[in-house]
Design a protein around this motif. Structure first.
Motif, PDB file in Angstrom:
ATOM      1  N   ILE A  29      14.574  15.440  26.304  1.00 47.75           N
ATOM      2  CA  ILE A  29      14.067  16.307  26.153  1.00 47.75           C
ATOM      3  C   ILE A  29      13.199  16.819  25.336  1.00 47.75           C
ATOM      4  O   ILE A  29      11.821  16.999  24.573  1.00 47.75           O
ATOM      5  CB  ILE A  29      13.866  17.213  26.737  1.00 47.75           C
ATOM      6  N   GLU A  30      13.963  17.006  24.141  1.00 44.08           N
ATOM      7  CA  GLU A  30      13.079  17.196  22.636  1.00 44.08           C
ATOM      8  C   GLU A  30      12.990  16.260  22.098  1.00 44.08           C
ATOM      9  O   GLU A  30      11.996  16.287  21.108  1.00 44.08           O
ATOM     10  CB  GLU A  30      14.615  18.861  21.827  1.00 44.08           C
ATOM     11  N   THR A  54      12.347  13.588  23.183  1.00 45.26           N
ATOM     12  CA  THR A  54      10.600  12.618  23.761  1.00 45.26           C
ATOM     13  C   THR A  54       9.455  14.068  23.057  1.00 45.26           C
ATOM     14  O   THR A  54       9.110  12.758  22.529  1.00 45.26           O
ATOM     15  CB  THR A  54      10.851  13.196  24.976  1.00 45.26           C
ATOM     16  N   THR A  55       9.716  15.323  23.509  1.00 38.48           N
ATOM     17  CA  THR A  55       8.652  15.877  22.816  1.00 38.48           C
ATOM     18  C   THR A  55       8.229  15.128  21.164  1.00 38.48           C
ATOM     19  O   THR A  55       7.273  16.150  21.029  1.00 38.48           O
ATOM     20  CB  THR A  55       8.961  17.297  23.019  1.00 38.48           C
ATOM     21  N   PHE A  56       9.663  16.005  20.229  1.00 39.49           N
ATOM     22  CA  PHE A  56       9.398  15.401  18.443  1.00 39.49           C
ATOM     23  C   PHE A  56       7.945  14.283  18.484  1.00 39.49           C
ATOM     24  O   PHE A  56       7.335  14.243  17.572  1.00 39.49           O
ATOM     25  CB  PHE A  56      10.078  15.411  18.048  1.00 39.49           C
ATOM     26  N   TRP A  57       8.887  12.781  19.184  1.00 36.74           N
ATOM     27  CA  TRP A  57       8.194  11.781  18.987  1.00 36.74           C
ATOM     28  C   TRP A  57       6.714  11.972  19.542  1.00 36.74           C
ATOM     29  O   TRP A  57       5.494  10.639  18.989  1.00 36.74           O
ATOM     30  CB  TRP A  57       9.165  10.104  18.989  1.00 36.74           C
ATOM     31  N   ARG A  58       6.588  12.551  20.790  1.00 32.85           N
ATOM     32  CA  ARG A  58       5.234  12.102  21.235  1.00 32.85           C
ATOM     33  C   ARG A  58       4.032  12.871  20.232  1.00 32.85           C
ATOM     34  O   ARG A  58       3.232  12.353  20.179  1.00 32.85           O
ATOM     35  CB  ARG A  58       5.534  12.900  22.888  1.00 32.85           C
ATOM     36  N   LYS A  59       4.936  14.045  19.739  1.00 33.58           N
ATOM     37  CA  LYS A  59       3.841  14.559  18.950  1.00 33.58           C
ATOM     38  C   LYS A  59       3.222  13.311  18.257  1.00 33.58           C
ATOM     39  O   LYS A  59       2.029  14.013  17.079  1.00 33.58           O
ATOM     40  CB  LYS A  59       4.248  16.490  18.536  1.00 33.58           C
ATOM     41  N   SER A  93       1.582  10.224  20.186  1.00 37.16           N
ATOM     42  CA  SER A  93       1.169  10.351  20.883  1.00 37.16           C
ATOM     43  C   SER A  93      -0.521  11.065  20.752  1.00 37.16           C
ATOM     44  O   SER A  93      -1.913  10.608  20.908  1.00 37.16           O
ATOM     45  CB  SER A  93       1.617  10.665  22.441  1.00 37.16           C
ATOM     46  N   GLU A  94      -0.227  12.198  19.762  1.00 36.32           N
ATOM     47  CA  GLU A  94      -1.380  13.213  19.902  1.00 36.32           C
ATOM     48  C   GLU A  94      -2.557  12.645  18.908  1.00 36.32           C
ATOM     49  O   GLU A  94      -1.985  12.660  17.615  1.00 36.32           O
ATOM     50  CB  GLU A  94      -1.171  14.391  19.657  1.00 36.32           C
TER      51      GLU A  94
END
Length: 475
Positions: free
Chosen positions: A362-363, A365-370, A373-374
């Protein structure tokens, strides 16, 4: 004057001097160089030219002649004359045709895939012909029975009943059992290595390969993973039916021969040392004492000398083993120092590496999404962006990759038959011998290219080989 005339030689058409009777000689001007023959001599036989199509017809006639039975050369000549349009090649003998087939195999004038396709096509034609002839005989019998029923005449009992064949859409019980076995193997979670079938009966193997090709027609596959599982199941079932599937013994890690030899010598020296000590005490039997006397000459050298000699041999052998172990450790450390110095120094300090903790998914995925994706507003006035854009402006967009059947055939033909298989344990032989699966392979690979799926190994998620790149398939 003498009557001198030039007569004609009957052998090589040369002139000869004669005075009344021929002398058998000719003048120097009329003599010919050695090895030269006149134009009227026998012409050299014209060499026959075999094209690739002729070789294909020749190999097809060879397969139709059933070479595993005796007298195949006579059966091969008639279809060759009937099928060959070249009149020059129709005048060859049976032996010449057999030599041509042998040269086709040895010199690879036809590739293995082409030979297998021809053999498979001939086998299918024979099966269809047998099926059609049986259907025709059944229709004739049904017509005869109908006519007998109309005339109210009892039908005579036929001592030989026609075989009850299933419709063409269905398969025979043997092929049905083979298909069930293939489906059963496809569900296995773990795969075992398969042996090479190079040394088995080729005629029997050809029949089994034809059977599995028929059985796989009714088995559906939806992706490249299922197709790979099907190929392995076909290879496993065929190997099992050929009687070549044996449980492999676990290979024991043995010590080097030099070390084992020294240890065995030390063991023998210790036994003899103990026996000699017993002789010194007077507790040894006569037979054993005679054997040691012949081996070490106890009467000449004495038991004390032999005892000290065996002690020194045991110490020397132990020292050799110790030096061998130190040299092996030195070699491993030298290799480790060249490849991984950090691990080398940790080993010298006696530290053991502990397994690293796996990151939280989960961490991660959140790291690479920032990052990806943003949306972030960057400096649009940066000059280096324009320079990079101008530098790569001449590069064209790559066209879509389209995998064709020709690509599949070319890639499969380059694969070796019985070399060590990849992590999926499917050898190259089965890619070649299953031409019915080539259209599916082309379709699934094309879907893989478009969809970009990461799993193409043919293994399950819990399999030890599930992290395999796409290298087992023709590219």
């Amino acid at each position: 004057m003498s009557n001198v005339d030039c007569n004609t030689n009957d052998v090589n058409n040369t002139g000869s001097l004669s005075e009344g009777l021929a002398s058998g000689r000719c003048s120097v001007d009329q003599q010919r160089r050695p090895g030269c023959q006149p134009a009227t001599a026998g012409k050299r036989q014209k060499r026959l030219g075999w094209s690739k199509e002729d070789n294909r017809r020749m190999f097809e006639c060879y397969i139709r002649s059933e070479p595993e039975r005796r007298g195949y050369r006579k059966r091969m000549l008639d279809p060759w004359i009937a099928r060959n349009p070249n009149e020059e090649l129709n005048e060859v003998s049976e032996q010449r045709l057999a030599d041509q087939v042998r040269q086709i195999k040895i010199k690879k004038w036809l590739e293995n895939m082409e030979q297998d396709e021809i053999a498979l096509r001939v086998t299918n034609e024979y099966q269809e012909t047998d099926h059609n002839s049986t259907d025709a005989s059944n229709r004739i019998l049904e017509t005869q029975e109908d006519s007998r029923d109309q005339n109210n005449t009892p039908a005579e009992e036929n001592p030989i009943a026609p075989p009850d064949l299933e419709p063409q859409e269905e398969i025979s019980p043997e092929l049905s059992a083979l298909r069930d076995r293939i489906l059963e193997v496809m569900l296995l979670e773990e795969r075992a290595g398969l042996p090479s079938l190079r040394s088995c009966d080729r005629a029997k193997l050809r029949v089994e390969v034809g059977n599995v090709n028929e059985a796989t027609k009714s088995i559906e596959t939806h992706n490249i993973t299922e197709l790979n599982s099907l190929m392995y199941a076909v290879a496993y079932a065929t190997t099992e039916r050929m009687g070549m599937l044996k449980k492999r013994k676990e290979r024991k890690t043995e010590e080097p021969f030099v070390k084992r030899r020294i240890k065995q010598s030390i063991k023998t020296w210790r036994k003899d040392f103990c026996k000699i000590e017993e002789i010194r005490r007077g507790n040894m039997r006569l037979k054993q004492r005679e054997r040691l006397n012949r081996k070490y000459r106890l009467e000449e050298n004495g038991t004390l000398y032999v005892s000290d000699m065996l002690k020194q041999k045991i110490k020397a052998g132990a020292a050799k083993i110790k030096r061998y172990g130190e040299r092996c450790q030195q070699f491993k450390q030298s290799q480790q120092f060249q490849t991984n110095q950090k691990l080398f120094y940790e080993t010298l300090d006696g530290k053991k590496r502990e397994g690293k903790e796996q990151p939280d998914p989960i961490e991660a995925t959140t790291f690479w999404r920032k990052i990806w994706s943003e949306e972030v507003i960057n400096n649009e006035q940066a000059t280096w962006l324009e320079q990079v854009e101008q530098e790569f402006s001449s590069i064209e967009v790559q066209e879509d990759i389209n995998i064709t059947m020709e690509d599949i055939r070319t890639g499969v033909s380059k694969m070796a038959n019985w070399k060590a298989a990849g992590p999926d344990l499917v050898q190259g032989y089965w890619f070649k011998k299953l031409p019915g699966l080539h259209p599916r392979l082309q379709l699934h690979l094309q879907d893989y290219v478009h969809q970009g799926s990461a799993r193409v190994d043919g293994q399950r998620k819990d399999s030890p080989h599930s992290e395999r790149p796409n290298k087992g398939y023709p590219s």
